[in-house]
Scaffold this active site. Sequence first.
Site, mmCIF file in Angstrom:
data_model
loop_
_atom_site.group_PDB
_atom_site.id
_atom_site.type_symbol
_atom_site.label_atom_id
_atom_site.label_comp_id
_atom_site.label_asym_id
_atom_site.label_seq_id
_atom_site.Cartn_x
_atom_site.Cartn_y
_atom_site.Cartn_z
ATOM 1 N N ASP A 8 3.433 -5.621 17.060
ATOM 2 C CA ASP A 8 3.833 -4.927 15.834
ATOM 3 C C ASP A 8 2.803 -3.873 15.453
ATOM 4 O OD1 ASP A 8 5.591 -5.302 13.068
ATOM 5 O OD2 ASP A 8 3.501 -4.756 12.676
ATOM 6 N N TYR A 56 -0.648 3.026 11.044
ATOM 7 C CA TYR A 56 -1.809 2.286 11.533
ATOM 8 C C TYR A 56 -2.670 3.149 12.455
ATOM 9 C CZ TYR A 56 0.874 -1.908 10.133
ATOM 10 O OH TYR A 56 1.600 -2.856 9.440
ATOM 11 N N LYS A 70 6.906 1.512 12.763
ATOM 12 C CA LYS A 70 7.438 1.710 11.416
ATOM 13 C C LYS A 70 7.370 3.173 10.981
ATOM 14 C CE LYS A 70 5.424 -2.800 10.312
ATOM 15 N NZ LYS A 70 4.310 -2.800 11.288
ATOM 16 N N HIS A 125 8.847 1.480 6.454
ATOM 17 C CA HIS A 125 7.603 0.791 6.099
ATOM 18 C C HIS A 125 7.514 0.425 4.616
ATOM 19 C CE1 HIS A 125 3.182 0.484 7.635
ATOM 20 N NE2 HIS A 125 3.487 -0.515 6.846
ATOM 21 N N LEU A 172 -1.594 -15.244 7.360
ATOM 22 C CA LEU A 172 -2.825 -15.983 7.051
ATOM 23 C C LEU A 172 -3.491 -15.426 5.800
ATOM 24 C CD1 LEU A 172 -4.163 -16.447 10.698
ATOM 25 C CD2 LEU A 172 -3.120 -18.175 9.221
ATOM 26 N N ASN A 182 -3.955 -19.012 17.465
ATOM 27 C CA ASN A 182 -2.777 -18.679 16.657
ATOM 28 C C ASN A 182 -1.475 -18.888 17.420
ATOM 29 O OD1 ASN A 182 -4.446 -17.947 14.538
ATOM 30 N ND2 ASN A 182 -4.341 -15.753 14.968
#
Length: 283
Positions: free
Chosen positions: A44, A49, A74, A107, A186, A238
């Site tokens: 992702d 970003y 996005k 987004h 998290l 994870n």
Amino acid sequence: MEFTTLKNGVRMPLEGFGVFQVPDAALCEQSVTYALSAGYRLIDTAAAYFNEAAVGAAIRKSGIPREELFITTKLWIQDQGYAHAKQAFEASMENLGLDYLDLYLIHQPLGDYYGSWRAMEELYKAGRIRVIGVCNFYPERLVDLCLNVEIPPMVNQVELHPFFQQTKALDTMREFSVQPEAWGPLAEGNHGIFTHKLLTDIGRKYGKTAAQTALRWNTQRGVVIIPKSTHPERMSENLDIWDFTLADEDMSAISALDLGHSEIIDHSTAQTAKYLNSWKIHD
């Protein structure tokens, strides 16, 4: 890995790897390389970003067949609107080096996202995108979009973790067959989540950590998760959540942690709308 089947029949992994706040190209490429090696297949990213090219480089070098991957990016607010969305999509595809995209998301619920959605519907029909969806759409905006477009969104990526559970929002998503996906599963490390007493105590019963317990809790709610880390050992940890199931009493105990509000960002405020609209990702 477990999968969820979206309303258009596409299978989506219930866990993926996120690269938010990893703008350094070398570190991002290395992190995605580690993640793919560990077994992640959903990656992702986002135009905002600033690391799509690094993600694309890691994908190409991995040698993993394209059909085994589920790649998400996005559309940012600055590129909202029909024509701009088409241009932004092509720019993201060039950065990623892909012929098609698995999931394209609006987004933020700001700007001309209806114009963007029309462009995304066309790209979806043309086979350029397998799944179209949104991010950060609170229930009222999600329902309004679902009721006023030809192809309703299939995914809504929102903040979901034990301290902000959004139970009513999940009910709305299920009503409209929209798959929930958790960013910040998290809690971005807040609330002492990695050493939280309740999560630690529950995890100990299954030989798992507090983080693994929090992640498994979300997936058992039917939520797709995309935890982020730049450390290979944490990536593996994870991902190691598919060999146990939390008992009902443990799910209920974790549900009691809900604060009922976000302590990261509130998308319903004027201040947030001003801030996000002021964030430009290109000239």
